[in-house]
Scaffold this motif. Structure first.
Motif, PDB file in Angstrom:
ATOM      1  N   GLY A 106      38.302  48.841  47.938  1.00 35.19           N
ATOM      2  CA  GLY A 106      38.603  47.418  47.817  1.00 35.19           C
ATOM      3  C   GLY A 106      39.255  47.122  46.483  1.00 35.19           C
ATOM      4  N   ARG A 107      38.720  47.710  45.433  1.00 39.99           N
ATOM      5  CA  ARG A 107      39.319  47.534  44.098  1.00 39.99           C
ATOM      6  C   ARG A 107      40.730  48.097  44.051  1.00 39.99           C
ATOM      7  N   LEU A 108      40.906  49.242  44.657  1.00 40.91           N
ATOM      8  CA  LEU A 108      42.227  49.875  44.657  1.00 40.91           C
ATOM      9  C   LEU A 108      43.232  49.027  45.435  1.00 40.91           C
ATOM     10  N   ARG A 109      42.802  48.460  46.555  1.00 40.68           N
ATOM     11  CA  ARG A 109      43.671  47.632  47.378  1.00 40.68           C
ATOM     12  C   ARG A 109      44.082  46.357  46.637  1.00 40.68           C
ATOM     13  N   GLU A 110      43.171  45.802  45.829  1.00 41.40           N
ATOM     14  CA  GLU A 110      43.456  44.569  45.094  1.00 41.40           C
ATOM     15  C   GLU A 110      44.516  44.770  44.020  1.00 41.40           C
ATOM     16  N   ASN A 111      44.624  45.970  43.498  1.00 35.94           N
ATOM     17  CA  ASN A 111      45.547  46.264  42.410  1.00 35.94           C
ATOM     18  C   ASN A 111      46.921  46.591  42.989  1.00 35.94           C
ATOM     19  N   ALA A 112      47.717  45.543  43.246  1.00 38.25           N
ATOM     20  CA  ALA A 112      48.994  45.697  43.945  1.00 38.25           C
ATOM     21  C   ALA A 112      49.955  46.653  43.239  1.00 38.25           C
ATOM     22  N   GLY A 113      49.985  46.632  41.937  1.00 39.83           N
ATOM     23  CA  GLY A 113      50.920  47.485  41.210  1.00 39.83           C
ATOM     24  C   GLY A 113      50.305  48.776  40.737  1.00 39.83           C
ATOM     25  N   GLN A 114      49.244  49.175  41.377  1.00 40.11           N
ATOM     26  CA  GLN A 114      48.487  50.305  40.856  1.00 40.11           C
ATOM     27  C   GLN A 114      49.297  51.599  40.892  1.00 40.11           C
ATOM     28  N   ARG A 115      49.146  52.370  39.837  1.00 35.14           N
ATOM     29  CA  ARG A 115      49.972  53.550  39.611  1.00 35.14           C
ATOM     30  C   ARG A 115      49.364  54.833  40.155  1.00 35.14           C
ATOM     31  N   LEU A 116      48.056  54.851  40.401  1.00 37.18           N
ATOM     32  CA  LEU A 116      47.430  56.101  40.822  1.00 37.18           C
ATOM     33  C   LEU A 116      47.754  56.459  42.266  1.00 37.18           C
ATOM     34  N   TRP A 117      47.949  55.451  43.104  1.00 41.66           N
ATOM     35  CA  TRP A 117      48.227  55.732  44.519  1.00 41.66           C
ATOM     36  C   TRP A 117      49.214  54.693  45.035  1.00 41.66           C
ATOM     37  N   PRO A 118      50.489  54.832  44.649  1.00 42.14           N
ATOM     38  CA  PRO A 118      51.485  53.885  45.156  1.00 42.14           C
ATOM     39  C   PRO A 118      51.494  53.920  46.680  1.00 42.14           C
ATOM     40  N   LEU A 155      36.530  40.744  57.540  1.00 39.72           N
ATOM     41  CA  LEU A 155      35.115  40.520  57.250  1.00 39.72           C
ATOM     42  C   LEU A 155      34.636  41.379  56.079  1.00 39.72           C
ATOM     43  N   ILE A 156      35.184  42.578  55.950  1.00 32.98           N
ATOM     44  CA  ILE A 156      34.838  43.408  54.781  1.00 32.98           C
ATOM     45  C   ILE A 156      35.318  42.733  53.497  1.00 32.98           C
ATOM     46  N   MET A 157      36.525  42.181  53.529  1.00 35.99           N
ATOM     47  CA  MET A 157      37.036  41.474  52.346  1.00 35.99           C
ATOM     48  C   MET A 157      36.173  40.246  52.053  1.00 35.99           C
ATOM     49  N   ASP A 158      35.707  39.583  53.102  1.00 39.89           N
ATOM     50  CA  ASP A 158      34.814  38.438  52.934  1.00 39.89           C
ATOM     51  C   ASP A 158      33.533  38.873  52.224  1.00 39.89           C
ATOM     52  N   ILE A 159      32.939  39.985  52.677  1.00 37.28           N
ATOM     53  CA  ILE A 159      31.715  40.486  52.040  1.00 37.28           C
ATOM     54  C   ILE A 159      31.976  40.842  50.581  1.00 37.28           C
ATOM     55  N   GLU A 160      33.101  41.511  50.311  1.00 37.64           N
ATOM     56  CA  GLU A 160      33.422  41.898  48.938  1.00 37.64           C
ATOM     57  C   GLU A 160      33.584  40.675  48.040  1.00 37.64           C
ATOM     58  N   THR A 161      34.105  39.581  48.610  1.00 38.05           N
ATOM     59  CA  THR A 161      34.357  38.380  47.823  1.00 38.05           C
ATOM     60  C   THR A 161      33.114  37.521  47.660  1.00 38.05           C
ATOM     61  N   THR A 162      32.349  37.343  48.750  1.00 37.65           N
ATOM     62  CA  THR A 162      31.231  36.399  48.721  1.00 37.65           C
ATOM     63  C   THR A 162      29.867  37.069  48.626  1.00 37.65           C
ATOM     64  N   GLY A 163      29.769  38.317  49.078  1.00 37.38           N
ATOM     65  CA  GLY A 163      28.474  38.986  49.130  1.00 37.38           C
ATOM     66  C   GLY A 163      27.587  38.511  50.267  1.00 37.38           C
ATOM     67  N   ASP A 164      28.111  37.647  51.139  1.00 32.87           N
ATOM     68  CA  ASP A 164      27.317  37.075  52.231  1.00 32.87           C
ATOM     69  C   ASP A 164      27.374  37.992  53.454  1.00 32.87           C
ATOM     70  N   VAL A 165      26.558  39.025  53.430  1.00 29.83           N
ATOM     71  CA  VAL A 165      26.551  40.023  54.499  1.00 29.83           C
ATOM     72  C   VAL A 165      26.023  39.432  55.804  1.00 29.83           C
ATOM     73  N   SER A 166      24.997  38.603  55.732  1.00 33.47           N
ATOM     74  CA  SER A 166      24.412  38.080  56.971  1.00 33.47           C
ATOM     75  C   SER A 166      25.409  37.194  57.720  1.00 33.47           C
ATOM     76  N   ARG A 167      26.180  36.399  57.013  1.00 38.89           N
ATOM     77  CA  ARG A 167      27.200  35.573  57.673  1.00 38.89           C
ATOM     78  C   ARG A 167      28.281  36.451  58.311  1.00 38.89           C
ATOM     79  N   ALA A 168      28.697  37.485  57.601  1.00 38.60           N
ATOM     80  CA  ALA A 168      29.702  38.400  58.147  1.00 38.60           C
ATOM     81  C   ALA A 168      29.145  39.152  59.356  1.00 38.60           C
TER      82      ALA A 168
END
Length: 195
Positions: A106-118, A155-168
């Protein structure tokens, strides 16, 4: 004459680095990897060349582990309906065993210009499509794989953002209920309406 590199030592070091990164994230310095693998920063450079090369290999090895682990979870099983497989896969992927992978990538996906895995964002969007197609083919609707993938990723992105697993979890259950209705055969629908 210099020492010959020993591939088994390199593999052991890489596995230890992956284990560490899945728990703690990618380090800014080599020392945490050196400690985790029981070696020195100098030996890490000896085996991998540069810090970035080690980080890239760590990410790729972790991704391979994730693909094997999650791929097995979403693989259709002849003895159960695919929505049951999806529900169990969802619980494991978003539970303690799967969360380290979701956090790391998730962190890697958020980093649009990331250099380790273009290109990671694009690859991570499509690399689960084929396994979901196989699963949805078992329900006679392989074309719905994109929808399943979009719901899971969203829904995974929702959990990563809100932490609300039960709602997801509730949303995923609702999605599986809707998916069962969309994929049922006319004969199944007729029997359900008569009941």
């Amino acid at each position: 004459m210099g020492r010959h590199k020993q591939p088994e030592i390199r593999e052991r070091i890489l596995d230890a680095c992956v284990d560490h990164a899945l728990v703690h994230g990618l380090p800014d310095r080599l020392e945490p990897f050196a400690t985790a693998s029981g070696t020195s920063a100098r030996m890490l450079i000896y085996h991998f060349g540069t810090r970035d090369a080690l980080l890239r290999e760590t990410l790729r090895r972790a991704r391979r582990r994730q693909r094997d682990f999650f791929g097995d979870l979403i693989c259709p099983r002849p003895d159960e309906p695919y929505p049951v497989t999806l529900r169990r896969a969802w619980q494991v992927m978003t539970g303690p065993a799967g969360r380290p992978y979701l956090t790391m990538f998730g962190r890697l996906r958020e980093n649009a210009g990331q250099r380790l895995w273009p290109g990671f964002r694009r690859e991570s969007t499509t690399d689960w499509l084929e396994p979901f197609e196989d699963g949805m083919r078992s329900m006679g609707r392989p074309e719905l794989a994109t929808l399943v993938l979009a719901v899971v990723r969203g829904l995974i992105m929702d959990i990563e953002t809100t932490g609300d697993v039960s709602r997801a979890d509730r949303a995923f259950d609702d999605f599986l209920t809707a998916l069962a209705l969309v994929t049922e055969t006319p004969a199944t629908a007729d029997r359900r309406h008569r009941a």
